[in-house]
Scaffold this motif. Structure first.
Motif: not given
Length: 105
Positions: A74-85
């Motif tokens: 989750v943290l190593d790829n900012s692409k996923w950040h929008s999926l999390f609070t």
């Protein structure tokens, strides 16, 4: 409705399961069951929000492969950040820091 980004995340979650099995010799059957039952995003949220690290997290830490944890994915790829609070991202970061994870540069 599942978005394209969520489908990509499901694929990435399955990939860390497969990599843990082949690269770290860790067969994460419970994690695989969670992926099949809940999907990647719900599994990630459940694990990140847990009060303590999962058995799988501990097993990967013992193998020096925290890079294969959900938190690192989750943290190593900012692409996923929008999926999390913001709180979920902070929890994932705190857990990795507590276990001396070396974040990629």
């Amino acid at each position: 409705m599942t978005t394209n980004l969520e489908r990509q995340f499901d694929t990435a979650m399955m990939s860390i399961y497969q990599r843990a099995k082949t690269e770290a010799k860790y067969n994460a059957n419970v994690f695989l069951g969670m992926l099949n039952d809940r999907g990647g995003l719900a599994t990630a949220r459940y694990l990140i929000n847990a009060t303590s690290p999962s058995e799988g997290y501990t097993n990967l830490w013992e193998r020096n492969r925290l890079d294969l944890t959900v938190e690192a994915l989750v943290l190593d790829n900012s692409k996923w950040h929008s999926l999390f609070t913001e709180n979920e991202l902070a929890e994932a970061r705190a857990r990795l820091v507590a276990y001396s994870y070396q974040f990629p540069h």
